[in-house]
Design an enzyme around this catalytic site. Structure first.
Site: not given
Length: 462
Positions: A288, A291, A357-358, A391, A450
């Site tokens: 990761q 990236h 996230e992961h 992924d 109402h």
């Protein structure tokens, strides 16, 4: 080796500064744990917000002219019309490496199977004789899907965005990806090939926050005197991952359009104990980190021995990987490091505070530990479920919430593109059965009209 005066020695990479946060022996609250775990430096998002607001304002006020200026400024591309011609899509697919095409087709097959499997069913609930309340899932009409460019190429993100939208039944799908100077101002050919493979023909060479703005607000058509470009219709939902500017843009347009989540710069957390394989842990942290220099890689463990072994592996593997400099910068940033915890219970609490996230679980009885996690975009269980699997080919979706937003939001899925519409269908007698309750409650709220709207239906002559 003997060095002559003209010889040069390759620079020695600086030692990794994979920092340590030690929370052992401390009983921290959720707020204190959130403050303790590694994060990107405060202010980064605030710094981006002002720039993104300027971009959104420019796109809204000046349309294609602003897009052209931004393409030149950010991508080095001179652009008159960002729409990708159909022939370019078909040519990209025809030229696609057969091995890559086969991999994409398998990824699509698995993603479709998962998406089709969790599409919610419509529900009819009978409240009584003649009283039915239904919940119907209806797709949005039009979506804008963003696929990032920059340091890597992401045809997999085309798959992850498009497949659930198709499974939901969305009829109008537009896709944007940054223009590339090396490819005549078009997005990367592999991105175009993946879009064509999935039947997407509305593709734009637009990057970053400006793509999000174009989708959210639309772009008016331009006449022949200014370059003759058809307009871009606004969408109902914008999805897709990206950098901090893309994530910030999505937050700023939320409410004008729906979004999936703030899927910004990638992050991984690994909860591991002494049974974990240091080489596997390091490989996944690096996977990761490659990236982006701002990517976050966090190890949460109760084992100092494991932490030390992982550091050794990080140094060794980072030196050998292709994007070594990028990886080392990410691992040495404030967003990465080791969190030492008392035990797995505190480790789980740290994971929930981080809301990754992961999140990988590499512990004894990993499935049991994984079942206790509340906050994560996606959880990867055991030694043979690395994030790389998710992924590309697990069948799950890799567009996931980042920066702690997994505590309250979900990854991209079929329901991102659906709306739950409630349908109320009562007969006269069914309404009459509850009319007294309605009158009582409307009176309690001082909203007598109402109640009158109900009693009027049972007045004489009604």
């Amino acid at each position: 080796m003997t060095l002559t005066p003209d010889s040069t020695v390759p620079p020695v990479p600086a030692a990794l500064n994979f920092r340590t946060v030690d929370v052992r022996g401390r009983h921290l609250s959720l707020a204190e744990l959130r403050a303790a775990v590694p994060r990107a430096q405060a202010g980064t998002m605030a710094d981006a917000e002002g720039k993104v607001q300027d971009i959104i304002s420019a796109v809204r006020s000046r349309g294609f002219a602003a897009l052209s200026e931004l393409a030149l400024a950010f991508d080095g591309v001179e652009q008159t019309n960002p729409r990708v011609p159909a022939e370019a899509l078909h040519a990209a697919l025809a030229d696609l490496d057969p091995a890559v095409r086969a991999a994409l087709e398998e990824s699509i097959r698995r993603a479709r199977r998962f998406a089709d499997g969790h599409r919610p069913a419509n529900v009819d609930v009978e409240m009584g004789d003649g009283a039915v309340v239904s919940q119907n899932w209806v797709p949005v009409a039009r979506v804008g899907l963003y696929v990032p460019g920059g340091l890597a190429v992401y045809p997999s993100s085309v798959v992850m965005n498009v497949v659930p939208a198709l499974a939901a039944g969305v009829e109008s799908i537009a896709l944007a990806s940054p223009p590339q100077k090396d490819f005549d101002g078009l997005p990367h050919p592999t991105i175009l090939a993946a879009a064509c493979l999935l039947g997407i023909d509305e593709v734009y060479a637009i990057g970053g926050a400006q793509a999000i703005a174009a989708f959210a607000y639309g772009i008016p058509a331009r006449g022949a005197d200014l370059g003759d470009a058809a307009g871009i219709d606004p969408v109902d939902v914008v999805t897709g991952p990206g950098n901090i500017f893309v994530a910030t843009a999505k937050r700023l347009v939320k409410g004008v359009v729906g979004i999936d989540s703030e899927a910004g710069t990638t992050e991984i957390a690994i909860l591991a104990d002494a049974t974990a394989q240091p080489a596997f842990v390091a490989a996944d942290l690096i996977s990761q980190a490659e990236h982006d220099p701002k990517a976050a890689s966090v190890l949460i463990t109760d084992s100092e021995t494991l932490a030390a072994a992982v550091r050794i592996e990080l140094d060794r593997q980072a030196a050998a990987t292709k994007h070594s400099a990028r990886v080392r910068e990410a691992l040495s940033g404030p967003q990465s490091g080791v969190v030492l915890v008392n035990d797995i219970d505190q480790g789980i609490a740290a994971c929930d505070a981080y809301a990754a996230e992961h999140l990988e679980i590499m512990t004894a009885d990993a499935p049991r530990v994984a079942a206790r996690i509340r906050n994560a975009g996606a959880i990867f269980v055991g030694d043979y479920s690395p994030v790389s699997l998710g992924d590309y080919c697990a069948g799950s979706n890799h567009v996931l919430p980042t920066s702690g937003t997994a505590a309250f939001s979900s990854g991209l899925n079929v329901t991102t593109f659906l709306r739950a519409i409630q349908v109320v269908n009562y007969t006269r007698s069914a309404l009459e059965q509850v009319s007294g309750h309605i009158v009582s409650l409307s009176g309690a709220e001082d909203l007598p009209a109402h109640g009158d709207a109900v009693t009027a239906r049972f007045a004489a002559g009604a």
